[in-house]
Design an enzyme around this catalytic site. Structure first.
Site, PDB file in Angstrom:
ATOM      1  N   GLY A  13     -15.753   2.742   3.788  1.00 49.17           N
ATOM      2  CA  GLY A  13     -14.464   3.418   3.659  1.00 49.17           C
ATOM      3  C   GLY A  13     -13.704   3.045   2.395  1.00 49.17           C
ATOM      4  O   GLY A  13     -12.498   3.290   2.295  1.00 49.17           O
ATOM      5  N   HIS A  52     -10.194  -5.338  -3.132  1.00 49.79           N
ATOM      6  CA  HIS A  52      -8.865  -5.610  -2.588  1.00 49.79           C
ATOM      7  C   HIS A  52      -8.977  -5.998  -1.121  1.00 49.79           C
ATOM      8  O   HIS A  52      -9.853  -5.509  -0.410  1.00 49.79           O
ATOM      9  CB  HIS A  52      -7.944  -4.394  -2.739  1.00 49.79           C
ATOM     10  CG  HIS A  52      -8.535  -3.106  -2.267  1.00 49.79           C
ATOM     11  ND1 HIS A  52      -9.431  -2.377  -3.017  1.00 49.79           N
ATOM     12  CD2 HIS A  52      -8.389  -2.425  -1.106  1.00 49.79           C
ATOM     13  CE1 HIS A  52      -9.792  -1.293  -2.350  1.00 49.79           C
ATOM     14  NE2 HIS A  52      -9.185  -1.302  -1.177  1.00 49.79           N
ATOM     15  N   ASP A  54       0.848  -1.189   0.000  1.00 47.21           N
ATOM     16  CA  ASP A  54       0.000   0.000   0.000  1.00 47.21           C
ATOM     17  C   ASP A  54       0.889   1.247   0.000  1.00 47.21           C
ATOM     18  O   ASP A  54       1.879   1.328   0.729  1.00 47.21           O
ATOM     19  CB  ASP A  54      -0.896  -0.003   1.239  1.00 47.21           C
ATOM     20  CG  ASP A  54      -2.058   0.950   1.112  1.00 47.21           C
ATOM     21  OD1 ASP A  54      -3.207   0.497   1.038  1.00 47.21           O
ATOM     22  OD2 ASP A  54      -1.809   2.193   1.090  1.00 47.21           O
TER      23      ASP A  54
END
Ligand code: 5GP
Ligand code: ZN
Length: 126
Positions: free
Chosen positions: A103, A110, A37
């Site tokens: 969110g 993912h 990330d």
């Protein structure tokens, strides 16, 4: 696994799969890609995605059963390879954000995988 690769040219993560946007890969095979990330919430934070465009978990169908199962089953090994600590004193957390209330910001399904010594950022919970 049967190859069901279908990509969306307007999707950020499909562009990462195609290599049009660079990413730091943790694992890749013909069905899935795992990459770090860009804004990690934990010392180890990567995403695992199917190499077929599914916008969100709620849009997955029984056609996607195999790929969803495969991603879940790959996570423990990829997490260890990425440096997650083994055993009961180590471990990792998996999170799937679905829709705005969940969110979700990127609309390509993912699974977040977070690991490493705490404290972690609380961003993903917000
Ligand atoms: P979501 O909120 O949709 O569950 O999570 C999307 C995640 O993708 C966020 O944690 C964000 O930091 C990450 N992300 C967004 N754009 C990029 C990118 O271009 N590259 C990488 N590696 N991660 C990204
Ligand atoms: Zn996509």
């Amino acid at each position: 696994m049967e190859n069901l690769v279908k990509l969306d040219p307007d999707c950020l993560f499909c562009k990462i799969i195609e290599g049009k946007i660079p990413s730091k890969k943790v694992y890749e095979d013909e069905d899935v890609l795992a990459f770090y990330d860009i804004n990690p919430s934990a010392p180890i934070h990567f995403l695992i995605i199917p190499k077929t465009h599914i916008s969100k978990l709620a849009d997955a169908t029984m056609e996607n059963q195999q790929i969803l199962g495969k991603m879940m089953l790959l996570i423990p090994k990829i997490a260890l390879d990425a440096g997650a600590r083994p055993g009961q004193s180590g471990g990792f957390k998996v999170i799937v954000n679905n829709g705005a209330d969940g969110g979700q910001e990127v609309y390509h399904l993912h699974i977040h995988v977070l690991a490493g010594p705490r404290p972690w950022k609380q961003e993903l919970l917000g």
